[in-house]
Design an enzyme around this catalytic site. Structure first.
Site, PDB file in Angstrom:
ATOM      1  N   CYS A   1       9.550 -10.383 -23.905  1.00  0.00           N
ATOM      2  CA  CYS A   1      10.607 -11.092 -24.638  1.00  0.00           C
ATOM      3  C   CYS A   1      11.205 -10.189 -25.705  1.00  0.00           C
ATOM      4  O   CYS A   1      12.425 -10.078 -25.845  1.00  0.00           O
ATOM      5  CB  CYS A   1      10.051 -12.357 -25.281  1.00  0.00           C
ATOM      6  SG  CYS A   1       9.299 -13.465 -24.089  1.00  0.00           S
TER       7      CYS A   1
ATOM      8  N   GLU B   1      12.102 -16.196 -19.870  1.00  0.00           N
ATOM      9  CA  GLU B   1      13.073 -15.802 -20.893  1.00  0.00           C
ATOM     10  C   GLU B   1      14.472 -15.679 -20.286  1.00  0.00           C
ATOM     11  O   GLU B   1      15.476 -16.069 -20.899  1.00  0.00           O
ATOM     12  CB  GLU B   1      12.658 -14.490 -21.535  1.00  0.00           C
ATOM     13  CG  GLU B   1      13.413 -14.166 -22.812  1.00  0.00           C
ATOM     14  CD  GLU B   1      13.251 -15.225 -23.884  1.00  0.00           C
ATOM     15  OE1 GLU B   1      14.280 -15.669 -24.432  1.00  0.00           O
ATOM     16  OE2 GLU B   1      12.110 -15.611 -24.169  1.00  0.00           O
TER      17      GLU B   1
END
Length: 561
Positions: free
Chosen positions: A160, A233
């Protein structure tokens, strides 16, 4: 979606996993949210909605770090994780002030989106030791087992941070400094900052350290968690609500009933990972070797395998040498001032003559004589494709959001080879336009039925296909190629995409005034034009070709994530 076929063994596991799944991260660039953000035209409500989700991510990070710190066996590792948690808590506390510094005010109330919850639930479950496929799940006894869970937790966070660092730098690269009035530039700068990069690197470095003692099976779990975190994500970015008109993905810009897409592709080295002529050479040499072993006179295989290999080698060397000479001869001595389509066409006539002579040499040599149709098809069935190519073609043809067809335009000598290469899997039958090898019975005669030898032949097929569609609603054409023979079709299509731009192709194109623009950069420019009241459509003959490094980018541009 897709990763690289081979992953360099450089650095630690965090670096290797980022490289392996880099193609997927590229897809995020083509989401409406990121394209609008990069163009500076994103509605502020959409931006604030996204930013409002930060609190849920940060809270999950803080709790995950707390658990990871407890799992860590080494005091230095505990201190490092504690520092990460403190930075997250500080950002949570200062979130409102940070957003004000960027020139915005967060909404007083927000709710956790489902896409946000899917990631945070996954992270917290991982941090709690609820890892799918993990042996002895839920039992944490030894320090080594605790270290393993700390590594698992960081593997669910690291992608991320790296993804946002990557995206922000890609966005920053397309901003024009002297003209930039992007209202989100401060936020972009924050993600591009040295402190953000340092934080992402700290997480990756610690993941590398904690993974050193893991077994092969445990490293597989780290990879699965990393990949899952990346996918979640990407889903979060893709799920961001957009209320404005956007330029991408092209199949979702128009109403489904009015969207007609024709996707054209070159074959050799665009779809395939190997050149088809090399595969046919292998078929011929193997057939000759078998004839040598059988010690029999074949009416078709007329020379030994060694002589045939030498002949193929000579033909290949001669082709490469004379092709380069031909390209040099048609290269303008000076770069033209503007896109010169007529000049390019005249130059390519000379290349067409060369390609025709080269095919005549192959026929005259007899190297294509005596190939079994069954062997050709078998080689096609086992052909290696460029990563993601088949997925794009399959998803385009299977999409319910549009009316689509796919056409392969190729100089390949054998249509059978191309058709058989697409016959495996769930891919429907494609329209193949190429040369053909004639047979006597089921064995090739050595001749070539010449249908596709030049850029002009490809353009003629391209135009004939479009004429057959008539004027049934809005029609968008996309051509994907990478060779000089594709130039005219690339330029005529609404969107011409060059995959894996070679230095030679670029050099020739630039001399005739062709611009090569990274597709993401081109989309950002078009999004700005759309916001300023321009047309949202694409059109050919602009002299602009768009470049990509992978089929994953094409998938994201045409179909979305």
């Amino acid at each position: 979606m897709v990763g690289f076929q081979a992953v360099p063994d450089d650095g630690g596991i965090a670096r290797r996993l980022w490289v392996k799944f880099k193609n997927e991260s590229l897809c995020a660039l083509y989401t409406p949210f990121v394209v609008c953000l990069a163009s500076g035209t994103l509605d502020s409500i959409s931006f604030l909605h996204c930013i409002s989700q930060d609190v849920y991510f940060l809270q999950a990070f803080a709790h995950a770090y707390e658990l990871a710190e407890d799992y860590a066996d080494d005091d230095e590792d505990k201190e490092a994780i504690r520092g990460m948690r403190k930075r997250v808590l500080r950002k949570l506390k200062d979130q409102d002030d940070l957003v004000r510094e960027w020139g915005f005010e967060l909404p007083k109330a927000s709710t956790c989106d489902s896409a946000t919850a899917r990631y945070t639930d996954f992270l917290l479950a991982t941090a709690a030791g609820k890892v799918e496929g993990e042996k002895g799940r839920g039992k944490i006894v030894t320090p080594f087992e605790k270290t393993r869970l700390a590594a698992y937790t960081l593997s669910a966070i690291a992608p991320c941070m790296r993804l946002y660092s990557f995206l922000s730098k890609e966005i920053k690269a397309v901003l024009v400094p002297e003209e930039s009035n992007n209202i989100y530039e401060r936020w972009i700068d924050c993600l591009c900052s040295e402190s953000f990069e340092a934080n992402a690197s700290r997480i990756e470095d610690l993941l590398d350290k904690l993974s050193v003692t893991l077994t092969g099976e445990e490293l597989d779990v780290v990879e699965k968690l990393y990949h899952q975190a990346m996918k979640l994500e990407l889903e979060f970015i893709s799920a961001q609500p957009i209320t404005q008109s956007t330029i991408t993905p092209i199949t979702q810009v128009q109403e489904p009933a009015g969207c007609n897409l024709t996707l054209f592709c070159d074959f050799d080295m665009t779809c395939s990972a190997v050149d088809s002529s090399a595969l046919l050479a292998d078929v011929a040499i193997i057939a000759a070797a078998k004839s040598d072993l059988d010690d029999c006179e074949s009416p078709y295989v007329h020379i030994s395998a060694a002589d045939l290999r030498a002949t193929w080698s000579n033909l290949s060397s001669k082709y490469i040498e004379e092709y380069e000479q031909c390209i040099e001869s048609i290269m303008p001595s000076e770069k033209v001032g503007k896109f010169d389509y007529e000049g390019l066409c005249k130059a390519l006539v000379q290349l067409s003559d060369f390609e025709s002579r080269a095919n005549d040499m192959v026929v005259h040599s007899g190297v294509l004589r005596g190939l079994s149709q069954e062997d050709i098809k078998r080689v096609g069935e086992h052909l290696i494709f460029q990563n993601g190519c088949k997925n794009v073609l399959q998803d385009v043809l299977g999409s319910k959001n549009m009316h689509a067809d796919v056409h392969i335009l190729s100089y390949c000598w054998s249509g059978d080879l191309i058709r058989s290469s697409f016959s495996s899997g769930a891919l429907p039958v494609l329209n193949v336009h190429s040369n053909e090898l004639p047979y006597e019975g089921s064995v090739t005669t050595g001749d070539i039925i010449k249908k596709m030898e030049s850029p002009m032949d490809k353009l003629q097929a391209f135009n004939d296909i479009l004429k057959s569609h008539g004027n049934n609603g809005k029609h968008t054409t996309v051509y994907v190629g990478g060779s000089v023979g594709d130039f005219l079709c690339l330029l005529s299509a609404d969107v011409g995409i060059v995959i894996g731009l070679s230095a030679g192709l670029k050099r020739l194109g630039v001399q005739f005034g062709i611009s090569f623009v990274p597709l993401f950069s081109g989309l950002v420019t078009k999004q700005r034009e759309l916001a300023e009241g321009g047309c949202s459509g694409w059109r050919g003959m602009s002299g602009i070709l768009y470049t990509v490094s992978s089929w994953a980018e094409i998938h994201a541009f045409v179909l979305g994530l």
